[in-house]
Design an enzyme around this catalytic site. Structure first.
Site, short mmCIF file in Angstrom:
data_model
loop_
_atom_site.label_atom_id
_atom_site.label_comp_id
_atom_site.label_asym_id
_atom_site.label_seq_id
_atom_site.Cartn_x
_atom_site.Cartn_y
_atom_site.Cartn_z
N LEU A 176 0.84 -1.19 0.00
CA LEU A 176 0.00 0.00 0.00
C LEU A 176 0.88 1.25 0.00
O LEU A 176 1.52 1.57 1.00
CB LEU A 176 -0.92 0.00 1.23
CG LEU A 176 -1.87 -1.20 1.35
CD1 LEU A 176 -2.67 -1.12 2.64
CD2 LEU A 176 -2.79 -1.29 0.13
N ASP A 177 0.92 1.93 -1.14
CA ASP A 177 1.63 3.21 -1.26
C ASP A 177 0.67 4.31 -0.79
O ASP A 177 -0.49 4.34 -1.20
CB ASP A 177 2.04 3.47 -2.71
CG ASP A 177 2.88 2.36 -3.29
OD1 ASP A 177 3.71 1.80 -2.55
OD2 ASP A 177 2.71 2.03 -4.48
N TYR A 178 1.16 5.21 0.04
CA TYR A 178 0.24 6.19 0.60
C TYR A 178 0.91 7.55 0.77
O TYR A 178 2.13 7.69 0.79
CB TYR A 178 -0.27 5.71 1.98
CG TYR A 178 0.79 5.78 3.06
CD1 TYR A 178 0.92 6.91 3.87
CD2 TYR A 178 1.70 4.74 3.25
CE1 TYR A 178 1.91 7.00 4.84
CE2 TYR A 178 2.69 4.82 4.22
CZ TYR A 178 2.79 5.95 5.01
OH TYR A 178 3.78 6.05 5.96
#
Length: 260
Positions: free
Chosen positions: A129-131
């Site tokens: 999960l890139d955030y």
């Protein structure tokens, strides 16, 4: 005694090894196979390899490259990039890879995680999960396609959903910290540790072993992954692949567990 995993993360673009800053301006740093050989010699705990072209271009996973990487790698290998079906994941595992990493495809079709977990076992399913923080808010949104598409979904909510669907591990990657080597987003990592109960790995921002220690001191036994820290040396970012010795890990990172 369980110990934190210290994990090099390699990015592949156009067949070469690259490193980005905030997901932009990829710098070529060498041949992926040569990097794997060096990390073998240095006895890295684990290795993450992500093909950052595949998801954006819609390309099929490069099975020939994956097989070559798996044949060379003497540590657990996690591979991500272009995986959209359980059949693709099963093929990659059959090549000698221990874990597959899913990102955009999991956001587009969350039940894909369940199908893959049913096929290869949840221990082999990793969701990346890139955030980044939402403007004027404390909420962090998940972004996909190399940080170009905002799902407008809270990263903690998504992580919990992926755990419930069958993910065996969550990797969180801070877009704003990527490549800056000034430390991890420890605050978000701590919130995630309190949200999920499966293994987690923190990526984005490492510039020193002390940064890894900060995460372990706050979150306990987790994975701490890095790209720039393992491939660059000095203020001018000269390419030099490195990995801490067992003594360094004991003195800096593992000792952080004593503070918990």
């Amino acid at each position: 005694m369980l110990r934190p995993r210290i994990i090099p993360c390699l990015l592949i673009q156009d067949g070469g090894l690259v490193k980005t800053v905030r997901f932009k301006d990829p710098k070529y740093v060498g041949d992926p196979i040569n990097a794997v050989k060096i990390f073998n010699e240095k006895e890295a705990d684990e290795l993450i390899v992500l093909d950052i072209d595949a998801s954006v271009s819609g390309a099929e996973p490069n099975y020939k490259r994956i097989a070559h990487l798996a044949a060379e790698c003497r540590m657990p290998l996690c591979y991500g990039g272009g995986i959209r079906t359980a059949e693709q994941a099963k093929t990659i595992i059959s090549l000698g890879v221990e874990k597959v990493a899913i990102s955009a495809a999991a956001l587009e079709d969350p039940k894909l995680i369940t199908r893959i977990a049913d096929e290869i076992g949840r221990q082999s399913v990793v969701v990346v999960l890139d955030y980044r923080p939402r403007l004027l808010s404390k909420t962090c949104d998940v972004w996909t396609h190399n940080g170009t598409r905002n799902t407008k979904r809270n990263v903690l909510d998504v992580a919990l959903e992926m755990q419930q669907l069958g993910a065996g591990e969550i990797v969180i990657n801070s877009i704003d910290h990527d490549g800056r080597m000034k430390g991890y987003d420890v605050g978000l990592a701590s919130k995630l540790r309190k949200t999920i109960n499966i293994p987690m790995t923190v990526l984005g921002g490492a510039g020193a072993l002390e940064h890894m220690r900060d995460v372990v001191a706050e979150c306990g036994v987790v994975g701490v992954a890095a790209g720039s820290y393992f491939v660059f040396k000095g203020p001018y970012r000269a390419v030099l692949i490195s990995y801490p010795s067992d003594q360094q890990k004991d003195e800096v990172v593992y000792s952080a567990l004593q503070s918990n």
